[in-house]
Design a protein around this motif. Structure first.
Motif, short mmCIF file in Angstrom:
data_model
loop_
_atom_site.label_atom_id
_atom_site.label_comp_id
_atom_site.label_asym_id
_atom_site.label_seq_id
_atom_site.Cartn_x
_atom_site.Cartn_y
_atom_site.Cartn_z
N ARG A 75 -17.51 17.11 48.41
CA ARG A 75 -18.77 16.14 47.59
C ARG A 75 -18.07 15.34 46.23
NH1 ARG A 75 -23.98 18.17 44.21
NH2 ARG A 75 -24.63 16.31 43.63
N SER A 76 -16.62 15.72 45.92
CA SER A 76 -16.33 14.87 44.62
C SER A 76 -14.76 14.74 44.86
CB SER A 76 -16.80 15.48 43.49
OG SER A 76 -16.34 16.86 43.43
N SER A 84 -18.92 6.99 46.63
CA SER A 84 -18.43 7.85 47.77
C SER A 84 -18.55 6.86 48.95
CB SER A 84 -19.47 8.89 47.96
OG SER A 84 -19.14 9.71 48.95
N CYS A 99 -16.58 12.47 38.19
CA CYS A 99 -18.07 12.17 39.09
C CYS A 99 -17.95 10.90 39.82
CB CYS A 99 -19.13 12.43 37.75
SG CYS A 99 -19.10 13.68 36.75
N ILE A 100 -18.44 11.23 41.03
CA ILE A 100 -18.40 10.18 42.01
C ILE A 100 -19.87 9.91 42.18
CG2 ILE A 100 -17.67 9.32 44.19
CD1 ILE A 100 -15.14 11.25 43.74
#
Length: 489
Positions: free
Chosen positions: A225-226, A158, A152-153
């Protein structure tokens, strides 16, 4: 005097080279010429593609003219290949052998191209991009301490990790080949829109755009996204295109060959099992008045209608026991045929071709992160699934929903296929097993990596094939049958 490190037929030495030499020999040949410095990768690949396209166009205009052009182009390429191999021999101090090269180029040019590629690899020559000849871009993680354990970022992470790079700036940094792919993709999209407008099917433009909603969503949530610190956008684009074109084409040809083999096996089995009732079975098929089937669904329809025709005969025939035996034999054949097509033809071939897209591609360095394997395998599967979706959606001739327009039918077909993403699910299973090799938790061979995905995909297809057969046999409503037939990958 030097010698080749491998013979022409040692194809088992390098799986990746063998894969590319078999399915796209022209690209591997262009890469060899770039590595050894005897020509431009782009020029060779471009000329080959243009020659194939022109031969197809000329064949449509005049069959003889198309054949003459194709033969001339192949002979010219053959002469060029012999010249290039002589230059490679000279650069490696290998004695010339023009007669041997001429002979082998006539019968197995792919073997010689693969031998040259293995030689370049064994001598430590840096691999280049197939199409443009660039050195493979090395993906340098923004933070070497970041591992795949951090799934999870946050937004703050990010911003730090990716320096707030936009998608547009990332696209500008990809290789020339990926840029050509993106430009060609936009050009094909424009041509498709023009064709749809010209054929008075402007509404289908919206359907075409919706086909790519699933790839865009998966690209954003799975990769952008991740996980973009684990995978290169350049290779994400290439994996998708290889899945879309190469894996689909390979699957198509391999499935035709295996389906013919399965049909031959079933004919032999059918003859052995039904030898004592051969005349009965022939009479059943004759009474069904059906044409010879060509696809899996056609075979199942053929068998179900044969049983149905026999059931009508049983109502007025006193000797129904023999007819019942014929029905049992036909039903058993249908189940066995469905099983073989599901596991041997569809699942095994499709999972193998998607996996080999990643397994046989050259990366700047070995895959070291499970998330990298996950992204690349999912992108390859996504490309394959997108090609299938386009085929099914725009192959729809009549709306499966009664009293609705063709557009509604196409949207319905697309919805059913998107809601059953078996290819993506199986790619996750492949990534899970491949990750065990990457992390050192296990040492699995290719079959062991693919087995769970093949079992899941095969079970899914087998269930749908049998459901379709039973639906035909007992005349289940057309909509339910359509849903089953659409869902079969």
């Amino acid at each position: 005097t030097a010698r080749w490190s491998t013979t022409e037929f040692e194809i088992n030495r390098d799986l990746g080279i063998c894969w590319w030499g078999t399915w796209c020999c022209c690209l591997l040949s262009s890469q060899n010429s770039g590595i050894f410095g005897f020509g431009s990768n782009f020029t060779q690949a471009f000329v080959f593609i243009v020659a194939i396209v022109l031969s197809i166009v000329l064949f449509k205009i005049n069959a003889l003219l198309g054949v003459i052009f194709l033969v001339t182009a192949l002979i010219s390429h053959w002469i060029y290949r012999v010249w290039m191999r002589s230059k490679i021999r000279e650069s490696l101090s290998i004695p010339p052998s023009p007669v041997e090269d001429l002979f082998l180029h006539c019968f197995c040019p792919c073997c010689l191209v693969c031998q040259e590629a293995r030689e370049a690899k064994s001598r430590g020559l840096d691999p280049t991009d197939f199409f443009c000849g660039e050195k493979l871009v090395t993906l340098e993680p923004v933070n070497e301490n970041l591992t795949s354990s951090k799934f999870c970022i946050t937004e703050e992470d990010s911003s730090t990790l990716f320096n707030k790079k936009s998608l547009f700036s990332e696209i500008l940094s990809v290789s020339k080949t990926s840029k050509i792919i993106l430009i060609s993709w936009c050009f094909l999209a424009l041509i498709s829109v023009i064709v749809l407008i010209w054929s008075k099917r402007a509404a289908n433009i919206g359907v075409l755009l919706l086909v790519f909603v699933q790839p865009i969503l998966v690209f954003y949530f799975v990769y952008w996204r991740s996980r973009r610190q684990f995978a290169s956008l350049d290779f994400v684009i290439k994996m998708f295109i290889c899945g879309f074109f190469f894996a689909t084409i390979q699957s198509y040809f391999l499935e035709i060959v295996l389906q013919l083999a399965v049909l031959l096996f079933m004919l032999i089995l059918f003859f052995i099992v039904g030898l004592s009732n051969l005349s009965l079975l022939l009479s059943i098929f004759e009474s069904s008045q059906l044409t010879i089937p060509s696809t899996t669904q056609d075979v199942l329809i053929w068998l179900s209608k044969s049983i149905g025709s026999n059931a009508v005969t049983n109502q007025n025939d006193a000797s129904s026991d023999k007819e019942t035996m014929g029905v049992v034999i036909i039903f058993t054949v249908a189940v066995i045929y469905s099983f073989l097509n599901a596991f041997v033809v569809a699942a095994s071939v499709e999972e193998m071709t998607k996996f080999f897209v990643v397994k046989c591609c050259s990366f700047p360095r070995e895959l070291r992160e499970p998330d990298t394997a996950l992204v690349y395998l999912m992108m390859a599967a996504l490309g394959f699934a997108t090609a299938e979706n386009i085929e099914y959606v725009f192959g729809t001739k009549v709306s499966p929903i009664p009293h609705t327009s063709l557009i509604v039918g196409e949207l319905f077909v697309l919805l059913i296929r998107v809601l059953m993403p078996i290819h993506l699910i199986c790619s996750v299973l492949q990534a899970s097993n491949l990750s065990k090799n990457i992390t050192g938790l296990a040492t699995l061979n290719n079959f062991q990596i693919l087995l769970p995905a093949i079992l899941l995909h095969g079970t899914y297809d087998f269930a749908l094939f049998v459901m379709g057969f039973v639906s035909l046999l007992f005349k289940v409503n057309d909509l339910a049958m359509t849903i089953v037939s659409i869902a079969v990958p």
